[in-house]
Design a protein around this motif. Structure first.
Motif, PDB file in Angstrom:
ATOM      1  N   PHE A  23      40.448  38.257  50.237  1.00 15.12           N
ATOM      2  CA  PHE A  23      40.924  36.958  49.769  1.00 15.12           C
ATOM      3  C   PHE A  23      42.439  36.962  49.600  1.00 15.12           C
ATOM      4  O   PHE A  23      43.127  36.046  50.046  1.00 15.12           O
ATOM      5  CB  PHE A  23      40.239  36.563  48.462  1.00 15.12           C
ATOM      6  CG  PHE A  23      40.749  35.264  47.928  1.00 15.12           C
ATOM      7  CD1 PHE A  23      40.369  34.068  48.520  1.00 15.12           C
ATOM      8  CD2 PHE A  23      41.626  35.225  46.859  1.00 15.12           C
ATOM      9  CE1 PHE A  23      40.850  32.859  48.057  1.00 15.12           C
ATOM     10  CE2 PHE A  23      42.110  34.032  46.390  1.00 15.12           C
ATOM     11  CZ  PHE A  23      41.721  32.847  46.983  1.00 15.12           C
ATOM     12  N   SER A  24      42.983  37.984  48.940  1.00 16.13           N
ATOM     13  CA  SER A  24      44.438  38.062  48.740  1.00 16.13           C
ATOM     14  C   SER A  24      45.166  38.126  50.078  1.00 16.13           C
ATOM     15  O   SER A  24      46.194  37.468  50.275  1.00 16.13           O
ATOM     16  CB  SER A  24      44.799  39.282  47.894  1.00 16.13           C
ATOM     17  OG  SER A  24      44.223  39.178  46.620  1.00 16.13           O
ATOM     18  N   PHE A  25      44.629  38.908  50.991  1.00 18.12           N
ATOM     19  CA  PHE A  25      45.221  39.029  52.316  1.00 18.12           C
ATOM     20  C   PHE A  25      45.208  37.683  53.031  1.00 18.12           C
ATOM     21  O   PHE A  25      46.211  37.247  53.590  1.00 18.12           O
ATOM     22  CB  PHE A  25      44.461  40.079  53.138  1.00 18.12           C
ATOM     23  CG  PHE A  25      44.943  40.213  54.547  1.00 18.12           C
ATOM     24  CD1 PHE A  25      46.096  40.918  54.827  1.00 18.12           C
ATOM     25  CD2 PHE A  25      44.242  39.631  55.596  1.00 18.12           C
ATOM     26  CE1 PHE A  25      46.549  41.047  56.133  1.00 18.12           C
ATOM     27  CE2 PHE A  25      44.684  39.758  56.906  1.00 18.12           C
ATOM     28  CZ  PHE A  25      45.845  40.467  57.170  1.00 18.12           C
ATOM     29  N   ILE A  75      52.606  32.583  45.756  1.00 21.22           N
ATOM     30  CA  ILE A  75      51.386  32.882  46.514  1.00 21.22           C
ATOM     31  C   ILE A  75      50.599  33.992  45.820  1.00 21.22           C
ATOM     32  O   ILE A  75      49.382  33.899  45.632  1.00 21.22           O
ATOM     33  CB  ILE A  75      51.733  33.281  47.959  1.00 21.22           C
ATOM     34  CG1 ILE A  75      52.320  32.087  48.695  1.00 21.22           C
ATOM     35  CG2 ILE A  75      50.512  33.834  48.687  1.00 21.22           C
ATOM     36  CD1 ILE A  75      53.045  32.463  49.964  1.00 21.22           C
ATOM     37  N   TYR A  76      51.283  35.051  45.414  1.00 21.65           N
ATOM     38  CA  TYR A  76      50.610  36.181  44.767  1.00 21.65           C
ATOM     39  C   TYR A  76      49.972  35.749  43.447  1.00 21.65           C
ATOM     40  O   TYR A  76      48.805  36.041  43.185  1.00 21.65           O
ATOM     41  CB  TYR A  76      51.608  37.316  44.533  1.00 21.65           C
ATOM     42  CG  TYR A  76      51.015  38.459  43.765  1.00 21.65           C
ATOM     43  CD1 TYR A  76      50.185  39.372  44.400  1.00 21.65           C
ATOM     44  CD2 TYR A  76      51.251  38.627  42.412  1.00 21.65           C
ATOM     45  CE1 TYR A  76      49.607  40.414  43.704  1.00 21.65           C
ATOM     46  CE2 TYR A  76      50.682  39.653  41.707  1.00 21.65           C
ATOM     47  CZ  TYR A  76      49.864  40.555  42.357  1.00 21.65           C
ATOM     48  OH  TYR A  76      49.286  41.572  41.651  1.00 21.65           O
ATOM     49  N   ASP A  77      50.741  35.056  42.603  1.00 20.50           N
ATOM     50  CA  ASP A  77      50.217  34.637  41.302  1.00 20.50           C
ATOM     51  C   ASP A  77      49.044  33.674  41.451  1.00 20.50           C
ATOM     52  O   ASP A  77      48.067  33.745  40.699  1.00 20.50           O
ATOM     53  CB  ASP A  77      51.321  33.991  40.459  1.00 20.50           C
ATOM     54  CG  ASP A  77      52.338  34.998  39.951  1.00 20.50           C
ATOM     55  OD1 ASP A  77      52.144  36.208  40.162  1.00 20.50           O
ATOM     56  OD2 ASP A  77      53.340  34.566  39.340  1.00 20.50           O
ATOM     57  N   THR A  78      49.121  32.765  42.412  1.00 20.01           N
ATOM     58  CA  THR A  78      48.029  31.826  42.639  1.00 20.01           C
ATOM     59  C   THR A  78      46.771  32.561  43.096  1.00 20.01           C
ATOM     60  O   THR A  78      45.668  32.279  42.617  1.00 20.01           O
ATOM     61  CB  THR A  78      48.431  30.754  43.668  1.00 20.01           C
ATOM     62  OG1 THR A  78      49.596  30.069  43.182  1.00 20.01           O
ATOM     63  CG2 THR A  78      47.321  29.757  43.901  1.00 20.01           C
ATOM     64  N   ALA A  79      46.920  33.519  44.009  1.00 19.39           N
ATOM     65  CA  ALA A  79      45.762  34.290  44.481  1.00 19.39           C
ATOM     66  C   ALA A  79      45.120  35.053  43.334  1.00 19.39           C
ATOM     67  O   ALA A  79      43.887  35.105  43.227  1.00 19.39           O
ATOM     68  CB  ALA A  79      46.183  35.254  45.588  1.00 19.39           C
ATOM     69  N   GLN A  80      45.925  35.636  42.463  1.00 19.86           N
ATOM     70  CA  GLN A  80      45.379  36.378  41.327  1.00 19.86           C
ATOM     71  C   GLN A  80      44.677  35.443  40.345  1.00 19.86           C
ATOM     72  O   GLN A  80      43.597  35.746  39.847  1.00 19.86           O
ATOM     73  CB  GLN A  80      46.489  37.160  40.612  1.00 19.86           C
ATOM     74  CG  GLN A  80      47.141  38.209  41.472  1.00 19.86           C
ATOM     75  CD  GLN A  80      46.148  39.209  42.010  1.00 19.86           C
ATOM     76  OE1 GLN A  80      45.466  39.880  41.271  1.00 19.86           O
ATOM     77  NE2 GLN A  80      46.052  39.272  43.314  1.00 19.86           N
ATOM     78  N   SER A  81      45.276  34.280  40.070  1.00 22.59           N
ATOM     79  CA  SER A  81      44.688  33.328  39.125  1.00 22.59           C
ATOM     80  C   SER A  81      43.364  32.775  39.625  1.00 22.59           C
ATOM     81  O   SER A  81      42.425  32.608  38.855  1.00 22.59           O
ATOM     82  CB  SER A  81      45.667  32.173  38.865  1.00 22.59           C
ATOM     83  OG  SER A  81      46.818  32.643  38.209  1.00 22.59           O
ATOM     84  N   VAL A  82      43.269  32.495  40.911  1.00 23.45           N
ATOM     85  CA  VAL A  82      42.016  31.996  41.484  1.00 23.45           C
ATOM     86  C   VAL A  82      40.926  33.043  41.355  1.00 23.45           C
ATOM     87  O   VAL A  82      39.753  32.715  41.152  1.00 23.45           O
ATOM     88  CB  VAL A  82      42.232  31.583  42.957  1.00 23.45           C
ATOM     89  CG1 VAL A  82      40.915  31.390  43.678  1.00 23.45           C
ATOM     90  CG2 VAL A  82      43.056  30.311  43.032  1.00 23.45           C
ATOM     91  N   GLU A 119      33.288  35.504  43.858  1.00 19.27           N
ATOM     92  CA  GLU A 119      32.312  36.582  43.705  1.00 19.27           C
ATOM     93  C   GLU A 119      31.018  36.268  44.436  1.00 19.27           C
ATOM     94  O   GLU A 119      30.338  37.156  44.928  1.00 19.27           O
ATOM     95  CB  GLU A 119      32.012  36.834  42.227  1.00 19.27           C
ATOM     96  CG  GLU A 119      33.076  37.621  41.529  1.00 19.27           C
ATOM     97  CD  GLU A 119      32.753  37.841  40.066  1.00 19.27           C
ATOM     98  OE1 GLU A 119      31.746  37.318  39.568  1.00 19.27           O
ATOM     99  OE2 GLU A 119      33.531  38.545  39.420  1.00 19.27           O
ATOM    100  N   ARG A 120      30.680  34.992  44.503  1.00 14.11           N
ATOM    101  CA  ARG A 120      29.462  34.585  45.194  1.00 14.11           C
ATOM    102  C   ARG A 120      29.497  35.026  46.656  1.00 14.11           C
ATOM    103  O   ARG A 120      28.493  35.379  47.231  1.00 14.11           O
ATOM    104  CB  ARG A 120      29.332  33.075  45.105  1.00 14.11           C
ATOM    105  CG  ARG A 120      28.139  32.530  45.818  1.00 14.11           C
ATOM    106  CD  ARG A 120      27.992  31.046  45.672  1.00 14.11           C
ATOM    107  NE  ARG A 120      28.952  30.442  44.772  1.00 14.11           N
ATOM    108  CZ  ARG A 120      29.177  29.147  44.699  1.00 14.11           C
ATOM    109  NH1 ARG A 120      28.506  28.330  45.471  1.00 14.11           N
ATOM    110  NH2 ARG A 120      30.047  28.647  43.867  1.00 14.11           N
ATOM    111  N   PHE A 121      30.688  35.031  47.250  1.00 15.46           N
ATOM    112  CA  PHE A 121      30.812  35.363  48.668  1.00 15.46           C
ATOM    113  C   PHE A 121      31.079  36.848  48.912  1.00 15.46           C
ATOM    114  O   PHE A 121      30.590  37.414  49.872  1.00 15.46           O
ATOM    115  CB  PHE A 121      31.943  34.537  49.303  1.00 15.46           C
ATOM    116  CG  PHE A 121      31.755  33.070  49.096  1.00 15.46           C
ATOM    117  CD1 PHE A 121      30.731  32.380  49.725  1.00 15.46           C
ATOM    118  CD2 PHE A 121      32.601  32.376  48.259  1.00 15.46           C
ATOM    119  CE1 PHE A 121      30.550  31.025  49.526  1.00 15.46           C
ATOM    120  CE2 PHE A 121      32.444  31.017  48.063  1.00 15.46           C
ATOM    121  CZ  PHE A 121      31.413  30.333  48.688  1.00 15.46           C
TER     122      PHE A 121
END
Length: 131
Positions: A23-25, A75-82, A119-121
């Motif tokens: 996801f982060s990638f 981008i990094y902070d948004t990916a972590q927050s999601v 997590e579902r995916f």
């Protein structure tokens, strides 16, 4: 207000499984591929020409590294927050250069989620521990 104790290790802080990097990638690749596409279409030259013609002139180009670092942190902070990870929390065993981003304000576009909505995916390590 009660202050939360910082986690001691990354394992306490991050409960995702080994596939969470996907996801982060993927989230980092979206703006990168847009940049590559724009560069191939000549946008880089147009942006630099436009910066030179602005009232700041040639010196406006010196703002580019700060703007691009801000975009990367966003981008990094948004990916972590999601994914349910607070980008401002730093485990006790981490810190210092180059991982000092937790000391800066968060540029996340979304609030920190209660749990990783993906997590579902991709599954989670807590699911595997239950087996």
């Amino acid at each position: 207000m009660v202050e939360k104790k910082a986690p001691a290790t990354m394992a306490e802080f991050d409960t995702r499984d080994d596939n969470a990097w996907i996801f982060s990638f993927g989230m980092a690749m979206v703006p990168f591929t847009a940049f590559c596409y724009g560069h191939q279409r000549g946008m880089t030259g147009k942006v630099l020409e436009r910066l030179v013609k602005l009232p700041g002139g040639f010196y406006g180009i010196f703002a580019l590294p700060f703007l691009t670092l801000g975009m990367e942190k966003c981008i990094y902070d948004t990916a972590q927050s999601v994914q349910g990870i607070n980008p401002n929390t730093r485990p006790a065993d981490r810190g210092g250069f180059p991982s000092g981003g937790a000391d800066l304000p968060s540029f996340s576009l979304v609030a920190v989620q209660k749990r990783n909505i993906f997590e579902r995916f991709i599954g989670s390590s807590s699911d595997k521990k239950a087996d």
